[in-house]
Structure formats: structure tokens, C-alpha cells
Design an enzyme around this catalytic site. Structure first.
Site, short mmCIF file in Angstrom:
data_model
loop_
_atom_site.label_atom_id
_atom_site.label_comp_id
_atom_site.label_asym_id
_atom_site.label_seq_id
_atom_site.Cartn_x
_atom_site.Cartn_y
_atom_site.Cartn_z
CG LEU A 166 -4.37 6.71 4.64
CD1 LEU A 166 -3.37 6.33 5.74
CD2 LEU A 166 -4.08 5.91 3.37
CB ILE A 184 -7.21 3.05 11.41
CG1 ILE A 184 -7.26 3.68 12.82
CG2 ILE A 184 -8.01 3.89 10.42
CD1 ILE A 184 -6.62 5.04 12.92
N GLY A 185 -9.95 1.08 10.60
CA GLY A 185 -11.41 0.98 10.74
C GLY A 185 -11.95 -0.13 9.85
N GLY A 186 -11.02 -0.89 9.24
CA GLY A 186 -11.42 -1.96 8.33
C GLY A 186 -10.58 -1.98 7.06
CB SER A 187 -8.01 0.36 5.86
OG SER A 187 -8.82 1.52 5.91
CE LYS A 211 -3.78 1.78 2.94
NZ LYS A 211 -4.52 1.55 4.21
CB SER A 225 -7.64 3.17 3.20
OG SER A 225 -6.86 2.55 4.18
#
Lengths: 558, 558
Positions: free
Chosen positions: A184, A231-234, A126, A210
Site C-alpha cells: 500500500l 496514509i500519504g496521499g493514497s 479498495k 495506493s
């Protein structure tokens, strides 16, 4: 070649130092990196929705198809045995990655030459990883030609992230960086350099975000394994949307040191790094290799936790993969069909039923997961993403004057920073929520027949198989895992079948958001899309959860 | 009985709801808890500076002396074998603790009855632990009769801290809580309930803080082992000032869940909990017992790191304690005689020389420790203590209207909170400083003859053997360890000898603060005081550092 965004700006109206001209120059540099003989004509989406499998294979030699459709762990067996050279493996993935770029990105994926093969496993990254000789933009036009937006640091194209060094030390070939949404903070991948990145299995859908470039690229087998952040599902979102396995390790397990990031220094809910791949054994391979490098000696946030074979051994024995018959037993799962906030789409619910039935048929236990309400967890987690009132993000956009994509416009409207007391109160509240959930999990020991609390939770990773563009309006299924810092592994389960996965007739939405998501499901549009779930385990249970995910994958025939 | 603070307020001028009357009622309740037959007349300091050893023994029966002067690990051997009952052990320590209270505190130490013996090891606790049936004041008058300053929570005298449950499960007898400085942010122990707590070895000096009651009590053998907390030195300072061993584990090793705290939710530099005792084996005993309780299942901040025997094994083999001769080798130490900011007092420098010589005589290697400058670490760390601009601390004082002690007056003058962006910048800077120090530590591998980086740093824990009251003006020797989250073990080395430890003649102070500390050394006042050092190890190296500390202790004849 599709260049939709470019068509909006004629060259004559672009000032040389405008964000548009900088983005254009970067796009052209990316194109230049693709050899002429690998360039293709991209069919319009209407003509060709699914570009995986046979479609992309036609542009590749048979040998290239064979190599690129081999899992990471099997590739290493071939390169180590001298059956394949590192160079031909890398070249095959470069070729396939170049095709993916042209097929999916509104412009073209960033594609870089291999720097130096060792064991010869190509690994994609990434665009948050700093790699020598390669620029990191993280989707920001203002970062082009800089180091994280700053000039004259002496780090430009020289500095390397810790994990890059460790992957290299492990023999990986770093040949490709992949696109991200600017900030992101989105489950879709869009920025003003590469544009919007589509889903290879169904180009009417997003590839996720992201780590969306990773998901799309590996989904098209342009990479055997790659690293994203979450950080939230990325990590999990692009894994799920592209039919891949992906793990969100707990924080402190994998080295994040020296990576670019958004809102760096927010340390209440930490972003973590982890792999996406086409098999669990590939995920295990790269995580074991990294831990063997003792990252805790080079990253102050990594705990000294080497790979723990005992953790997976317990699962392997219980499932009869190793050991004798006396050790075989049941696993115990909690099933969480809906979080009660947003109802998952029909194919997602069918995926849950598939997994539950397969496990029950094999003699395992599945009980209902009835945790403390998730709302409070989501509310507190959301606060952490806006602690700084958008200061960091706005500064990054201000560097070039480029506009924010609609998907992250939230940040444009923020105007107030949290104070130290407010942050402390959030930290205390999150700790209390973690403790409460932990004790609920402990309490499930009373409800299982195994003598252990539930081993893993079976649940959706998102309410939809993949989001339609600009329709990713609910992140709750993935973010609660980050707030509580649990381990989660995405497992691909099935594909949408419009003849089976009909829209819910007469469904009464819970609220406006639930209605919006309910209405976004259209069997005609979704037909063929990947449907995946996540298996959630407790904090720092990476070995155990990979073993369970591998078992579940086999149980459902993957 | 000395009641100096009380004399300032006559009963008639005290309103019933004044902070003075509440503190007085609490003091009297503490006194009531001491059986009449255990009450003593306390000689004035001038008549009796040192109250340890023979002095306190005269108030105890021979059997009580024997029991209370036995280390924790040896006590457990006796109770488990049935040679001593848990009741008589507890009673002996209760008696000695009651004497300590009367001898050292301006009023009297908090002294509680045992709740229920198991293996029969009495363990004392700093007054941050919530124990059923016992009030936690944390030194605040405003917390009397409340749960952490709040009423009607239903938790008052019912709620228990996680570690309390785990100690109980391990068979410990929780018989005594000990005094702290209000705010916890001081290396001296003073509050408006118990007053100032003196040093038992030299009552002209402070017992240290913030776990000062623990240090004083264990220093007088009123407890065989106790737990304190450390955010800037608060375990190590009282350990050092009272001639004890004490460990500051890295964060995430021992369970802090459910404890009272100052500025709770500040999560940049975390307070940690750890034991103080008269031997390293006592520290090891309680830490192993707690880890055997799997605290990571009940505290979301604890990492799943069971006791790692392999870590200590390496040290035990190198030092010939176990294994065969082929495995014996050298340890490699870095010696850090001064941080270049404040010059340690003569007896502290002598202690460093004693340890270095003893280790060199045994064939070990000692090289100069030349780390990145500590100033930047201290500056960033200091910020974390004032992130909230004193909001939390001022609110606690406002509950009763009581005045702040001079030692923590710093908080009275704060008026501005840090913003989220400022906190994030501090977090990033601290991460960079950790990384820089980590790589320096790695680089020492080039300077040692062992093939390993330095195993531990030998250095002062404070610039003085113990502070004189109100003269604790520099914390840099202890706080840098917290900012970097390293493991540190305090080792008692020697005692001040006025005939040897002369004041430095003709010393040119580095600055005003250095001058103040230089001038606070007076051989006449300091004579007899304990002199200790700390051995600093890398993050999460508790097993290794305890093994090294035990070896060093033996090497210098303790």
C-alpha cells in the site's frame, strides 16, 4: 487480452505451491467472474492511449452509458424514484468495471457480483475492505486463500469490515473490489496478482496509488463512487491522476475498524478511509450516509461528530448559494505554488493559476501561503513508515516468496526497528510541528481581509499531473497533510495541452531529485493527462472543505 | 512544622550541588512564599487525624470560611455580581491553601501568588502546568531551576501551557500549584521536595495521586476547583480519596498542549487533563469555559467538540429536571460490584449498595454489568507504561541523583525498551479490546427496558476508600477506563463507619495481591475516611456523564 507477466513463466516451470501458480490461479478466477459476452480485445497502448469517453462507450448500450455517466447523488434520485432499478444500475456498472479491468490491468481487475442491492447505489471498494464471500488479498499472493495471511481463523470470506456493514445498511450495492500496490506504500498500483494498473486517460501513465484501482475504475466510469485509504496521499493521488474529486478526511471521522492494513498498529500517522467520485455531491452523499449510521458506536477510533450542516452553511452563505445578500462575502485562500523542495511541472503550475484567477475574478482573496518549512514535517512523517524496520511487509512477502516491486523496494533494505524512546521522540516532534503549523494558520487572520484565518490552501497534490511508471520519487506534496492530519479535497482542474504546457527551458534543478522530476516531464507523453490540485483545510473540516471544493469546481467550470 | 525527611540529612553533610541541598532550597523558597501570619503549628497525626471542617476553620476569618466553602459556580456568581472582589476571594483561598500545605505535606505545599484576577475564580493546578513566573518541578529535584530538566531553553518561568492561557482568558485566577508523586505514576503523592502528602480527612491515609496535591487541597477547601491529569486514575483517585467530584474526560476533549509530562510521546494510552471540585456544577463550569475558548484551534489533539447541550438535555428530561412530564423516563445503570480480580473493601461495597438502592427507589433500572474480562485490558494497558523501559524516568532522576520513592520503584528495575513491532502489536490488541467492549456495551440494549444500552456503569474507583501509605498495590479499577478511553466521573458517597464497615470474617483471598489488599482494611484506621465510586460512560460523553453524576449525587443526598 494482455498477459505480459504470465508470458515470463511457463506453466511447466511453475511448482503447484509457487507464488507464481497461486497468483495465476487467482488471476484466472478473476477472469472467470467476467461473463464471456463482456470480454473484449484490448488494443495496445501505442494504438490507443486514452480509453475513456467514446472509446469505452462503444462497448456499452446507450442505457448503460447513461447510467454509468451519472453521479452518485443523481443515481440515488433515480433509484429512489423507481426510474431505474438497482439491478440495472448495478449491472451497468459491473459491465463497465469489467471493461475497465481488461483495458487497464496487465491481467484483469477483480470483479465481483453484487451481494444485495438496497437503495441501489453501486459502490466500489479498495481491496482492503473485507466483504463477505469475497477474498481480500491487498495485493499479496501470500494472502490468497487466507484471512490477512492467516489460515484457520474462521474469518475467511465471512468477516466484514465495519464500513462494509454500514454501507450495506445505507443501501449501497458492493459489487466490485479494486487493485492496490502490495504494501500500500506507493503512488503507483502494482502487485504480482493483477500486475501494473494503467491510467485510463493516458495509458502511458500510472493510475496512481495506493487506491489506484479505484481511481482507474471511477476514471473510466466503471463505478460512480468508491472508497480508498490514505496514509500519504493514497486517496488523493488516484483521484488527482484520474480527474476525480476525492477527500482525505482527518483521522477519526470515517470508520476504519476491521479493515486489512499494512503495518497495522503504527498509530503516529494513521491511515484514513475516504471516497473518490466524479462530483463533490457524490462524496458528500456517501459521507453523510455513513455518519448517519453513527460509526462511533462501532469503531473506537471514530469521534462522535455527526454531519455538521453549520460548517457548510457558512460557506454556502458567503458564496451566495443560500441565504440573503447580506451574508455574501469573500473567501480567503492561501496559494502555495511550490513547497521549495520540488518544483511542480508546467501544467500543474498552470492549474494553480487557473484556480487563483477564477477565484479572484469572483471577488475572493488569494494570499501567498508562507508556512513553516515542510522539510521537518516530511522527515518525521517518513520515519513513521519505517518504524518497524519492514518487519510487517517482509513477513507478508515471505508468505509466498513473491518479489517486491521496484516501487516499494525501500522496505527490502530496512533492517532496524525504532525503539519506544525513538517513537516517543517522533511523536513529540510531530506534535510540536502540528502546533507550529496551527499557530501559523491562526496568524493568517492578520493578513486576510475577512477577519478569519485563511479558509483553504490551494496547492499541488503532486509535482506532476500523474507519474510515469517508476518515476514517482517525491511524495511531499501529499504526505505533509497526513502528518498534520488535515482535511484535503482533490479538485480536477484541466488537462495537459502539449501546445501550451511546454517544458521549462533553462531550469536549474534544486537538487538531484528535483532534476529527476523535472526531466520526467515530456509534453508529448503527458498530452491529455488530467491535472488536478488539492484544497487543504484544517483538521476535521470535512463539511467546510467539501463546500469549498464544490464552489471551486464550479468556479473553474467543472 | 514537620520536616521528617530533612532530619535525615544534616546541613553540614550536604554538598551545595547535592540533590538534598537543591530540594532543601526549593522547600525553603516555598516556605518563604507563605506570609508569616499564616504560619501555624501542625499537630502530630496521632493527636489530629481529621483536619477538615471545624479544625481548619479556626485559623480562618468567618468571611474566609464562607468564601472558601462556596462551590466554584457560586463563587463566580458572587464575583460577577460584585458581591465579592476577586482579590478577597483569591486571598481567602491563598490563606486556606497555605494552611493545607502546612497540615498535610511533610514539608509544605507549593503556594504561589495570584497573577491576575479576571472573573475572580481561584483555580489550582497540578504541578505539570507551566505558568509564567512559576517553576514547574513535577516532583523532580533535577527540574529545579530548569525547564523540564533542561537549562538555557529560554522557556524557564516564561512559557505557559495552553490551558493556562485559556483559563486566564476565561477570567480564572491561577494562584497555586500542587504537589505530585515524582514520575506521576502513583496513586500516592510523594517526592523528595515536598515529601509525602497526607489525606486531610484522615491523615493516616494517602491523599491519592498523582493529582494528590489537588485532591488534598480541594478536600480542605483550599481551592474551589483545580485541574489534574489522569493516565491510570490520577484525577479520579485523589477525587475519590478526598470526597470530591472529578472527571476523567476522554482524550482529545481538554487541551494538554504545552504541559510537562512523564514519558511524553507515548501515544497509545494518553494522559488527559480534567477538573476536581466539590460539586458537579463546578466541573461543568470550568469545562464549558475552556471549550468556549475553542481549544481545538490551539491544541492539535483536541477535537472540535463544543459543549453539547443536547447530550445533557436528554438526561435532564429523563430525570424530570427540565421539560414536561411526557419526557420523564428511566435511566439504566450497569452495576459492577467487583472486577473479579481484587475484592473491594466492605465500605466500598456498601457505597455501591447505597447508590444502587437510591436509584432503584427513584424508579431507575440497575442491571448486572457482565463485561468481557478486564484482565486482558489491564495487561495491555500496563505495557504502555513501560514501553520505554524506564528511560525517561531514569533520566529525570539522574539529573539530581535523588532516589526513587518505593511507590514507583518499578521503573528502577526496567531495562528493556519495546520495539516498534511490539508497540504496534499492543496498539492492535488494545483496539480489538476496545471494539469487543464497545459491542458488549451495545448489546446491553437487549437487557434494558429503556430501548437504550446502559447509560452508565456504577463501580468502585479503587478497592479501598483510600490507600494506606505504600499499600496501593492494585490499580485495575481505575486503569481500564484509561485503556478504553472512556469518560468517568467520581462521585463521593459516604464515609467509613467502623461500627458498620466491619472487616470480612473468613474471607478467602483470590490470590496474594487480593490477600494483601484484604488485609490492609482495618476499620479502626479507616474510620471517617471518604468513600467514593465512579460512574463510567462511553467515550467522549462528558456532558451526559456530568448530568448523570449530578443526578446521582442528589439522589444520595449530596
Amino acid at each position: 487480452m494482455q498477459l505480459p507477466l504470465l508470458s515470463r513463466y511457463s506453466a511447466t516451470t511453475m511448482a503447484n505451491d509457487s507464488w507464481e501458480s497461486k497468483a495465476k490461479a487467482k488471476r484466472e478466477a478473476i477472469l472467470e467472474a467476467i461473463p464471456k459476452e463482456w470480454r473484449i480485445e484490448t488494443p495496445p497502448v501505442e494504438q490507443r492511449i486514452d480509453v475513456t469517453g467514446e472509446f469505452i462507450q462503444r462497448y456499452l448500450a446507450d442505457r448503460e452509458v447513461e447510467i454509468t455517466e451519472t453521479t452518485a447523488d443523481e443515481i440515488v434520485k433515480h433509484t429512489v424514484a423507481g426510474l431505474w432499478t438497482a439491478e440495472e444500475v448495478t449491472r451497468a456498472f459491473c459491465h463497465r468495471a469489467a471493461l475497465a479491468h481488461q483495458l487497464l490491468d496487465d491481467y484483469y481487475a477483480e470483479n465481483k457480483k453484487p451481494i444485495g442491492p438496497l437503495h441501489g447505489l453501486p459502490v466500489s471498494l479498495k481491496d482492503q475492505f473485507h466483504v463477505k464471500d469475497v477474498e481480500t488479498t491487498m495485493g499479496y499472493v501470500g494472502w490468497i486463500g487466507t484471512f490477512e495471511g492467516k489460515t484457520g481463523t474462521g474469518k475467511e470470506k465471512v468477516f466484514e469490515s465495519e464500513m462494509v456493514k454500514e454501507l450495506r445498511n445505507s443501501g449501497a450495492v458492493l459489487y466490485c473490489k479494486t487493485s492496490v500496490p502490495h504494501t500500500l506504500m506507493s503512488g503507483e498500483t502494482i502487485n504480482n496478482i493483477v500486475g501494473f494498473t494503467h491510467n485510463p486517460k493516458n495509458r502511458q501513465l500510472t493510475c496512481g496509488g495506493s487506491s489506484g484501482g479505484e481511481g482507474a475504475l471511477i476514471g473510466l466510469r466503471g463505478s460512480p463512487v468508491g472508497f480508498g485509504t490514505d496514509i500519504g496521499g493514497s486517496i488523493r493521488i488516484p483521484a488527482a491522476f484520474n480527474g476525480l474529486y476525492g477527500i482525505r478526511p482527518s483521522s477519526g471521522r470515517m470508520p476504519y475498524e476491521g479493515m486489512a492494513n499494512s503495518m497495522d498498529g503504527q498509530n503516529t500517522v494513521l491511515s484514513v478511509v475516504g471516497p473518490l467520485a466524479t462530483s463533490v455531491s457524490s462524496l458528500r452523499l456517501v459521507m453523510k450516509a455513513l455518519l448517519a449510521q453513527k460509526p462511533w458506536l462501532h469503531d473506537p477510533f471514530v469521534h462522535e461528530l455527526p454531519w455538521r450542516h453549520e460548517q457548510e452553511k457558512e460557506i454556502l452563505e458567503l458564496t451566495g448559494a443560500i441565504g440573503d445578500a447580506s451574508k455574501v462575502g469573500r473567501l480567503s485562500f492561501g496559494v502555495f505554488k511550490t513547497d521549495g523542495i520540488v518544483t511542480p511541472h508546467p501544467p500543474v503550475r498552470r492549474a494553480v493559476d487557473i484556480v487563483v484567477k477564477a477565484l479572484q475574478d469572483l471577488g475572493h482573496e488569494v494570499i501567498e501561503w508562507k508556512p513553516p518549512p515542510h522539510n521537518a514535517i516530511l522527515d518525521e512523517g517518513m520515519k513513521t513508515w519505517v518504524f518497524d524496520g519492514g518487519v510487517d511487509v517482509k513477513a507478508a512477502f515471505a508468505l509466498s516468496g513473491e518479489p517486491m516491486a521496484d516501487q516499494v523496494k525501500l522496505y527490502e533494505n530496512l533492517d532496524k526497528e525504532f525503539t519506544a524512546s525513538e517513537i516517543a521522540a517522533t511523536n513529540v516532534k510531530i506534535r510540536q510541528l502540528k502546533k507550529e503549523y496551527m499557530e501559523y494558520w491562526n496568524s493568517t487572520q492578520e493578513s486576510t481581509s475577512t477577519g478569519r484565518p485563511v479558509d483553504a490552501i490551494i496547492m499541488p497534490l503532486a509535482p506532476f499531473p500523474a507519474a510515469r511508471p517508476k518515476k514517482y520519487v517525491y511524495y511531499g506534496y501529499s504526505t505533509w497533510v497526513n502528518v498534520l492530519d488535515y482535511t484535503s479535497v482533490v479538485v480536477p482542474v484541466t488537462n495537459v495541452d502539449k501546445s501550451v504546457d511546454k517544458a521549462d527551458e533553462g531550469y536549474t534543478p534544486l537538487d538531484d531529485r528535483d532534476k529527476e522530476i523535472y526531466e520526467s516531464y515530456d509534453p508529448e507523453i503527458y498530452d491529455g493527462a488530467h491535472v488536478s490540485l488539492q484544497l487543504v483545510g484544517r483538521r476535521l473540516q470535512e463539511e467546510k472543505m467539501l463546500a469549498i471544493a464544490e464552489y471551486v469546481g464550479k468556479a473553474i467550470g467543472n
